[in-house]
Design a protein around this motif. Structure first.
Motif, PDB file in Angstrom:
ATOM      1  N   GLU A 190      34.488  40.067  35.378  1.00  0.00           N
ATOM      2  CA  GLU A 190      35.015  39.813  34.044  1.00  0.00           C
ATOM      3  C   GLU A 190      34.537  40.940  33.143  1.00  0.00           C
ATOM      4  N   THR A 191      35.470  41.584  32.441  1.00  0.00           N
ATOM      5  CA  THR A 191      35.106  42.713  31.587  1.00  0.00           C
ATOM      6  C   THR A 191      36.003  42.732  30.357  1.00  0.00           C
ATOM      7  N   ASN A 192      35.608  43.526  29.394  1.00  0.00           N
ATOM      8  CA  ASN A 192      36.369  43.697  28.165  1.00  0.00           C
ATOM      9  C   ASN A 192      36.746  45.167  28.032  1.00  0.00           C
ATOM     10  N   PRO A 193      37.888  45.452  27.411  1.00  0.00           N
ATOM     11  CA  PRO A 193      38.264  46.854  27.210  1.00  0.00           C
ATOM     12  C   PRO A 193      37.350  47.509  26.177  1.00  0.00           C
ATOM     13  N   THR A 194      37.260  48.823  26.241  1.00  0.00           N
ATOM     14  CA  THR A 194      36.470  49.572  25.270  1.00  0.00           C
ATOM     15  C   THR A 194      37.312  49.850  24.025  1.00  0.00           C
TER      16      THR A 194
ATOM     17  N   TYR B  55      39.453  40.817  30.563  1.00  0.00           N
ATOM     18  CA  TYR B  55      40.095  41.036  31.849  1.00  0.00           C
ATOM     19  C   TYR B  55      39.260  40.301  32.886  1.00  0.00           C
ATOM     20  N   THR B  56      39.904  39.434  33.658  1.00  0.00           N
ATOM     21  CA  THR B  56      39.199  38.648  34.664  1.00  0.00           C
ATOM     22  C   THR B  56      39.845  38.856  36.022  1.00  0.00           C
ATOM     23  N   VAL B  57      39.026  39.166  37.020  1.00  0.00           N
ATOM     24  CA  VAL B  57      39.475  39.282  38.403  1.00  0.00           C
ATOM     25  C   VAL B  57      38.858  38.103  39.156  1.00  0.00           C
ATOM     26  N   THR B  58      39.732  37.259  39.718  1.00  0.00           N
ATOM     27  CA  THR B  58      39.253  36.158  40.553  1.00  0.00           C
ATOM     28  C   THR B  58      39.602  36.484  41.996  1.00  0.00           C
ATOM     29  N   ASP B  59      39.310  35.554  42.886  1.00  0.00           N
ATOM     30  CA  ASP B  59      39.623  35.812  44.289  1.00  0.00           C
ATOM     31  C   ASP B  59      41.108  35.740  44.588  1.00  0.00           C
ATOM     32  N   SER B  60      41.923  35.244  43.638  1.00  0.00           N
ATOM     33  CA  SER B  60      43.356  35.145  43.903  1.00  0.00           C
ATOM     34  C   SER B  60      44.252  35.808  42.862  1.00  0.00           C
ATOM     35  N   ARG B  61      43.680  36.264  41.724  1.00  0.00           N
ATOM     36  CA  ARG B  61      44.538  36.825  40.675  1.00  0.00           C
ATOM     37  C   ARG B  61      43.765  37.699  39.704  1.00  0.00           C
ATOM     38  N   VAL B  62      44.529  38.429  38.872  1.00  0.00           N
ATOM     39  CA  VAL B  62      43.984  39.217  37.772  1.00  0.00           C
ATOM     40  C   VAL B  62      44.583  38.652  36.490  1.00  0.00           C
TER      41      VAL B  62
END
Length: 175
Positions: free
Chosen positions: A30-34, A99-106
């Motif tokens: 999980e991250t945020n844009p700059t 922005y979140t990346v899971t095991d099945s989706r973005v």
């Protein structure tokens, strides 16, 4: 449900969740844009607008007559104001974007004016993905990750440490 969080150097959170019975996806990153590029553009617009208006006010005969010079100064000031508001709104959106990346989706999600806007793509529907950085983005350490899902791209813009995020997406999409 047991969860472990680790903070990476860019502020992204890497998590692993061991409870799959609840039906929720495991959050991998999980991250945020700059906001760096938007704030740089905002500073350039402000400095340029104020510089041109200051020059035109200091030299009333710069464009022939004082009336034309004053009109030009007002036009530059108005354009500077419009661009400043645009970049401020863009900065607010970037600060509220996750922005979140899971095991099945973005997923890309942000909240603005008490409404949540969310876009996402499942890895099984992902057709292609790419990382793009120009020279300035490379120097400042951010980039854009585009994912084609057949209905138009999902773009994760202004991602800090884009190589690490891209590698995470590539790994999840292939596995």
């Amino acid at each position: 449900m047991s969860q472990q969080d680790q903070q990476t150097s860019n502020g992204a959170k890497e998590s692993t969740t061991t409870d799959r019975a609840s039906g929720h996806d495991d959050v991998i990153l999980e991250t945020n844009p700059t906001t760096k590029p938007t704030l740089i553009r905002l500073a350039v617009v402000l400095l340029f607008s104020l510089g041109v208006v200051g020059y035109l006010q200091a030299t009333p005969e710069a464009l022939g007559s004082p009336d034309i010079t004053n009109t030009a100064a007002l036009v530059v000031l108005l354009l500077g104001l419009v661009l400043t508001v645009r970049f401020l709104v863009r900065t607010i959106i970037l600060v509220r974007t996750t922005y979140t990346v899971t095991d099945s989706r973005v997923e890309q999600e942000y909240e603005l004016l008490f409404r949540t806007h969310s876009k996402g793509v499942r890895f099984d529907k992902l057709r292609s993905h790419e990382l793009s950085q120009n020279r300035i983005q490379s120097v400042l350490g951010y980039g854009t990750i585009s994912m084609n899902r057949g209905l138009g791209p999902l773009r994760l813009e202004n991602v800090d440490e884009p190589e690490a995020v891209y590698e995470t997406i590539r790994t999840c999409a292939s596995g």
